[in-house]
Design a protein around this motif. Structure first.
Motif, short mmCIF file in Angstrom:
data_model
loop_
_atom_site.label_atom_id
_atom_site.label_comp_id
_atom_site.label_asym_id
_atom_site.label_seq_id
_atom_site.Cartn_x
_atom_site.Cartn_y
_atom_site.Cartn_z
N MET A 1 22.31 -0.85 0.50
CA MET A 1 23.59 -0.92 -0.76
C MET A 1 24.00 1.09 -0.40
O MET A 1 23.05 1.90 -0.26
CB MET A 1 22.82 -1.36 -2.45
CG MET A 1 22.55 -2.81 -2.57
SD MET A 1 21.87 -2.52 -4.59
CE MET A 1 20.00 -1.92 -4.09
N LYS A 2 24.60 1.05 -1.04
CA LYS A 2 24.98 2.68 -0.38
C LYS A 2 24.79 3.33 -2.40
O LYS A 2 24.27 2.80 -2.73
CB LYS A 2 26.66 2.51 -1.29
CG LYS A 2 27.63 2.15 0.20
CD LYS A 2 29.00 2.47 0.11
CE LYS A 2 29.51 1.67 1.63
NZ LYS A 2 30.83 1.82 1.48
N PRO A 3 24.77 4.76 -2.03
CA PRO A 3 23.65 4.91 -3.23
C PRO A 3 24.29 5.35 -4.50
O PRO A 3 23.61 5.19 -5.58
CB PRO A 3 24.37 6.97 -3.11
CG PRO A 3 24.25 6.86 -1.41
CD PRO A 3 24.63 6.02 -1.37
N GLY A 4 25.63 4.99 -4.76
CA GLY A 4 26.11 4.85 -5.71
C GLY A 4 26.32 3.18 -6.44
O GLY A 4 25.73 3.40 -7.40
N LYS A 5 25.97 2.39 -5.53
CA LYS A 5 25.46 1.45 -5.95
C LYS A 5 23.91 1.13 -6.92
O LYS A 5 23.27 0.38 -7.26
CB LYS A 5 25.41 0.27 -4.44
CG LYS A 5 24.89 -1.54 -4.67
CD LYS A 5 25.90 -2.07 -5.92
CE LYS A 5 25.82 -3.71 -6.21
NZ LYS A 5 26.64 -4.26 -7.18
N THR A 71 30.47 -7.21 -5.70
CA THR A 71 31.07 -5.77 -4.35
C THR A 71 29.93 -5.91 -3.17
O THR A 71 29.99 -6.43 -2.50
CB THR A 71 30.29 -4.59 -4.94
OG1 THR A 71 28.95 -4.37 -5.38
CG2 THR A 71 31.36 -4.37 -6.02
N GLN A 72 28.68 -5.56 -3.12
CA GLN A 72 27.64 -5.32 -1.91
C GLN A 72 26.81 -5.76 -1.62
O GLN A 72 26.68 -6.25 -0.02
CB GLN A 72 27.25 -3.54 -1.88
CG GLN A 72 28.81 -2.78 -2.36
CD GLN A 72 27.89 -0.95 -1.54
OE1 GLN A 72 26.63 -1.24 -2.00
NE2 GLN A 72 28.24 0.01 -2.82
#
Length: 91
Positions: A1-5, A71-72
């Motif tokens: 996961m990306k940092p915002g997620k 989303t991810q």
């Protein structure tokens, strides 16, 4: 996961745990003591499951975030485990 997620999933865990604990005195004590949070990383789902089992076995409240899958990550993926608060034991 990306940092915002990751940040979003952690927020889901915190607010989910808070909602579950709203009627318990442990929540008020946690609020009065600065609402401490500790973040750790799990290598995999099994490690997170093991942490949940360990926390449950000693009576700590737990809350697992299952992602909606928009989303991810896949729907139903368990992304974050919130543990505690618990009673402070000083020896």
């Amino acid at each position: 996961m990306k940092p915002g997620k990751i940040a979003s999933q952690c927020a889901h865990a915190a607010t989910g745990m808070y909602a579950e604990l709203m009627q318990r005195s442990i929540l008020r004590r946690w609020e009065q003591c600065g609402q401490a949070k500790i973040v750790v990383t799990c290598r995999n789902q099994q490690e997170m499951n093991n942490l949940k089992e360990a926390a449950d076995s000693i009576g700590l409240p737990t809350f697992v975030v299952a992602d909606a899958g928009r989303t991810q990550v896949l729907a139903g993926s368990k992304t974050v485990l919130a543990v505690g608060p618990g009673k402070l034991v000083v020896e």
